[in-house]
Scaffold this motif. Structure first.
Motif, short mmCIF file in Angstrom:
data_model
loop_
_atom_site.label_atom_id
_atom_site.label_comp_id
_atom_site.label_asym_id
_atom_site.label_seq_id
_atom_site.Cartn_x
_atom_site.Cartn_y
_atom_site.Cartn_z
N SER A 24 1.42 6.57 -7.02
CA SER A 24 0.29 7.39 -7.47
C SER A 24 0.53 8.87 -7.20
CB SER A 24 -1.01 6.93 -6.80
OG SER A 24 -0.95 7.18 -5.41
N MET A 25 1.20 9.22 -6.11
CA MET A 25 1.52 10.62 -5.85
C MET A 25 2.50 11.16 -6.88
SD MET A 25 1.75 10.63 -1.69
CE MET A 25 2.49 12.24 -1.63
N THR B 11 0.89 4.05 -2.96
CA THR B 11 0.61 5.45 -2.64
C THR B 11 1.69 6.37 -3.18
OG1 THR B 11 -0.58 4.79 -0.64
CG2 THR B 11 0.19 7.06 -0.75
N GLY C 109 0.81 -1.21 0.00
CA GLY C 109 0.00 0.00 0.00
C GLY C 109 0.84 1.26 0.00
N LEU C 110 1.94 1.24 0.75
CA LEU C 110 2.85 2.38 0.78
C LEU C 110 3.48 2.62 -0.59
CD1 LEU C 110 4.35 4.58 2.37
CD2 LEU C 110 6.08 2.87 2.89
#
Length: 117
Positions: free
Chosen positions: A57-58, A54, A50-51
């Motif tokens: 995507s950022m 994230t 998940g990290l």
């Protein structure tokens, strides 16, 4: 935005469901202490994934060029509603967004009943 074909989404959902059911069956056969250890390692792996997603995507959002803003529509002056349900809009007509507030060409709001043209 890119979308995946329907068969690929369903296949992924079925594969994920089978993996979750298989992990549940595996943990059910273990002692409570062993199952706790496996669950801790699994949650660490899910958190790390998940990290990574994230951060990716950022970075992609930061690199993306924003779409230009849409052009404003020309103001209307008169709205004619005919008996057959047709609506004709001519330049400089006020815009009615609710029956309580009036939003005129200048963008001002007046409380009370909506005014009619």
């Amino acid at each position: 935005m890119r979308t995946f074909p329907r068969w690929l989404r369903w296949s992924g959902a079925l594969l994920l469901s089978a993996a979750v059911l298989g992990a549940g069956a595996f943990l059910y056969g273990q002692s409570l202490e062993d199952a706790d250890r496996y669950a801790s390692v699994g949650s660490l792996a899910i958190g790390a994934a998940g990290l990574v997603l994230t951060v990716v995507s950022m970075i992609r959002q930061h690199q993306a060029t924003p779409d230009p803003p849409p052009e404003a529509a020309a103001p209307a002056s008169q709205v004619n509603v005919h008996g057959d349900g047709n609506v004709v809009v001519q330049p400089q007509a006020p815009v009615y967004l609710s029956s309580v507030k009036y939003y005129g060409p200048a963008g001002g709001q007046e409380e009370g009943r909506a005014r009619r043209a």
